[in-house]
Design a protein around this motif. Structure first.
Motif, PDB file in Angstrom:
ATOM      1  N   HIS A   1      41.984 -32.899  40.900  1.00 35.72           N
ATOM      2  CA  HIS A   1      40.971 -32.836  39.847  1.00 35.72           C
ATOM      3  C   HIS A   1      39.608 -32.671  40.492  1.00 35.72           C
ATOM      4  O   HIS A   1      39.304 -33.336  41.481  1.00 35.72           O
ATOM      5  CB  HIS A   1      41.008 -34.117  38.998  1.00 35.72           C
ATOM      6  N   GLY A   2      38.793 -31.804  39.927  1.00 36.10           N
ATOM      7  CA  GLY A   2      37.443 -31.605  40.453  1.00 36.10           C
ATOM      8  C   GLY A   2      37.449 -31.114  41.897  1.00 36.10           C
ATOM      9  O   GLY A   2      36.583 -31.480  42.680  1.00 36.10           O
ATOM     10  N   ARG A   3      38.464 -30.321  42.239  1.00 30.52           N
ATOM     11  CA  ARG A   3      38.634 -29.744  43.579  1.00 30.52           C
ATOM     12  C   ARG A   3      38.856 -30.806  44.657  1.00 30.52           C
ATOM     13  O   ARG A   3      38.550 -30.612  45.821  1.00 30.52           O
ATOM     14  CB  ARG A   3      37.457 -28.850  43.936  1.00 30.52           C
ATOM     15  N   ARG A   4      39.422 -31.953  44.235  1.00 34.72           N
ATOM     16  CA  ARG A   4      39.733 -33.034  45.169  1.00 34.72           C
ATOM     17  C   ARG A   4      41.064 -33.657  44.789  1.00 34.72           C
ATOM     18  O   ARG A   4      41.454 -33.659  43.631  1.00 34.72           O
ATOM     19  CB  ARG A   4      38.648 -34.106  45.130  1.00 34.72           C
ATOM     20  N   TYR A   5      41.745 -34.223  45.785  1.00 40.91           N
ATOM     21  CA  TYR A   5      42.993 -34.939  45.551  1.00 40.91           C
ATOM     22  C   TYR A   5      42.680 -36.368  45.142  1.00 40.91           C
ATOM     23  O   TYR A   5      41.716 -36.967  45.619  1.00 40.91           O
ATOM     24  CB  TYR A   5      43.859 -34.958  46.817  1.00 40.91           C
ATOM     25  N   HIS A   6      43.513 -36.912  44.250  1.00 39.70           N
ATOM     26  CA  HIS A   6      43.332 -38.276  43.758  1.00 39.70           C
ATOM     27  C   HIS A   6      44.681 -38.971  43.658  1.00 39.70           C
ATOM     28  O   HIS A   6      45.699 -38.341  43.391  1.00 39.70           O
ATOM     29  CB  HIS A   6      42.688 -38.281  42.367  1.00 39.70           C
ATOM     30  N   ARG A   7      44.656 -40.280  43.837  1.00 35.79           N
ATOM     31  CA  ARG A   7      45.826 -41.120  43.569  1.00 35.79           C
ATOM     32  C   ARG A   7      45.615 -41.756  42.217  1.00 35.79           C
ATOM     33  O   ARG A   7      44.515 -42.181  41.887  1.00 35.79           O
ATOM     34  CB  ARG A   7      45.936 -42.229  44.611  1.00 35.79           C
ATOM     35  N   LEU A   8      46.676 -41.832  41.441  1.00 35.27           N
ATOM     36  CA  LEU A   8      46.558 -42.524  40.164  1.00 35.27           C
ATOM     37  C   LEU A   8      46.495 -44.021  40.441  1.00 35.27           C
ATOM     38  O   LEU A   8      47.270 -44.548  41.225  1.00 35.27           O
ATOM     39  CB  LEU A   8      47.746 -42.199  39.262  1.00 35.27           C
ATOM     40  N   SER A   9      45.560 -44.691  39.787  1.00 30.76           N
ATOM     41  CA  SER A   9      45.369 -46.118  40.051  1.00 30.76           C
ATOM     42  C   SER A   9      46.289 -46.991  39.213  1.00 30.76           C
ATOM     43  O   SER A   9      46.337 -48.190  39.402  1.00 30.76           O
ATOM     44  CB  SER A   9      43.914 -46.515  39.808  1.00 30.76           C
ATOM     45  N   GLY A  10      46.991 -46.418  38.270  1.00 31.84           N
ATOM     46  CA  GLY A  10      47.902 -47.204  37.445  1.00 31.84           C
ATOM     47  C   GLY A  10      47.635 -47.001  35.973  1.00 31.84           C
ATOM     48  O   GLY A  10      46.611 -46.477  35.570  1.00 31.84           O
ATOM     49  N   ALA A  11      48.586 -47.435  35.185  1.00 35.00           N
ATOM     50  CA  ALA A  11      48.495 -47.276  33.741  1.00 35.00           C
ATOM     51  C   ALA A  11      47.478 -48.245  33.154  1.00 35.00           C
ATOM     52  O   ALA A  11      47.185 -49.289  33.734  1.00 35.00           O
ATOM     53  CB  ALA A  11      49.864 -47.524  33.114  1.00 35.00           C
TER      54      ALA A  11
ATOM     55  N   ALA B   1      35.691 -24.281  35.130  1.00 37.29           N
ATOM     56  CA  ALA B   1      36.231 -24.940  33.941  1.00 37.29           C
ATOM     57  C   ALA B   1      37.581 -25.587  34.254  1.00 37.29           C
ATOM     58  O   ALA B   1      37.849 -26.714  33.841  1.00 37.29           O
ATOM     59  CB  ALA B   1      36.374 -23.935  32.797  1.00 37.29           C
ATOM     60  N   MET B   2      38.424 -24.906  34.996  1.00 36.59           N
ATOM     61  CA  MET B   2      39.746 -25.434  35.320  1.00 36.59           C
ATOM     62  C   MET B   2      39.664 -26.636  36.260  1.00 36.59           C
ATOM     63  O   MET B   2      40.571 -27.468  36.274  1.00 36.59           O
ATOM     64  CB  MET B   2      40.637 -24.350  35.936  1.00 36.59           C
ATOM     65  N   ALA B   3      38.568 -26.767  37.002  1.00 35.10           N
ATOM     66  CA  ALA B   3      38.387 -27.936  37.873  1.00 35.10           C
ATOM     67  C   ALA B   3      38.252 -29.220  37.055  1.00 35.10           C
ATOM     68  O   ALA B   3      38.451 -30.314  37.579  1.00 35.10           O
ATOM     69  CB  ALA B   3      37.167 -27.750  38.765  1.00 35.10           C
ATOM     70  N   CYS B   4      37.951 -29.092  35.755  1.00 39.23           N
ATOM     71  CA  CYS B   4      37.865 -30.256  34.867  1.00 39.23           C
ATOM     72  C   CYS B   4      39.232 -30.761  34.449  1.00 39.23           C
ATOM     73  O   CYS B   4      39.346 -31.844  33.873  1.00 39.23           O
ATOM     74  CB  CYS B   4      37.070 -29.894  33.610  1.00 39.23           C
ATOM     75  N   LEU B   5      40.257 -29.994  34.707  1.00 42.54           N
ATOM     76  CA  LEU B   5      41.611 -30.327  34.288  1.00 42.54           C
ATOM     77  C   LEU B   5      42.376 -30.947  35.445  1.00 42.54           C
ATOM     78  O   LEU B   5      42.496 -30.347  36.508  1.00 42.54           O
ATOM     79  CB  LEU B   5      42.318 -29.050  33.823  1.00 42.54           C
ATOM     80  N   ALA B   6      42.881 -32.164  35.271  1.00 42.16           N
ATOM     81  CA  ALA B   6      43.696 -32.803  36.305  1.00 42.16           C
ATOM     82  C   ALA B   6      45.061 -32.126  36.342  1.00 42.16           C
ATOM     83  O   ALA B   6      45.644 -31.836  35.302  1.00 42.16           O
ATOM     84  CB  ALA B   6      43.864 -34.290  36.012  1.00 42.16           C
TER      85      ALA B   6
END
Length: 180
Positions: A147-157, A11-16
């Motif tokens: 998020h989702g057990r993976r690292y992500h870069r924010l793509s922008g606002a 459940a917590m994997a759904c939370l960024a």
């Protein structure tokens, strides 16, 4: 009904989550640090942040015994740093360290928060650390998230039109710190 640890992890994997490194110097001068995914703003006036650290981790005792610490909010390209501070303690300060407020911190971070320890709260198998922000030093670039057990870069606002579509007719939204 009892929730299993695995169901809760799923459940917590759904939370960024933000990705940050907390670092401190112990009373003997030793450096300690760990990757965090739980840093949140607690109060604007006075400026407070909080995060949780597992009581079974190697950083727990030095952190709880330290009067000051630095939170390095990791930038979009710092996945390797997040993994470095989540790995073996011996390799955590091997490279890319800069002094921030007299505390070893991650170089090239998106931002640094130098904090004094304000309060410790025991909660389950973790300790919630509340820090009083003494200094903010902006860095460069966007943030790294997990998020989702993976690292992500924010793509922008979102663009203005995208925000308007998301918000409806009011055109305003506010993230309320400490409340849903």
């Amino acid at each position: 009904m009892t929730v299993s640890p695995q169901d809760f992890r799923d459940a917590m994997a759904c939370l960024a989550m933000p990705v940050a490194v907390v670092s401190m110097v112990d009373q003997a001068g030793g450096w300690h640090g760990a990757t965090l995914g739980s840093v949140v703003s607690l109060s604007l006036d006075p400026p407070l942040v909080m995060f949780a650290v597992g009581r079974g981790t190697g950083v727990h005792r030095p952190l709880c015994g330290s009067d000051r610490f630095c939170i390095s909010i990791l930038g979009a390209g710092q996945r390797a740093v997040a993994e470095q501070f989540a790995g073996a303690a011996a390799g955590r300060f091997a490279r890319g360290i800069v002094p921030v407020g007299g505390i070893p911190a991650v170089g090239a971070a998106a931002c640094w928060l130098v904090c004094g320890r304000s309060r410790l709260v025991e909660a389950g198998d973790h300790t919630i650390v509340i820090g009083s922000v003494e200094d903010v030093r902006p860095g460069t670039g966007g943030s790294l998230v997990y998020h989702g057990r993976r690292y992500h870069r924010l793509s922008g606002a979102l663009s203005g039109a995208e925000q308007d579509a998301e918000l409806g007719s009011s055109g305003q939204a506010e993230l309320v710190v400490g409340a849903l």
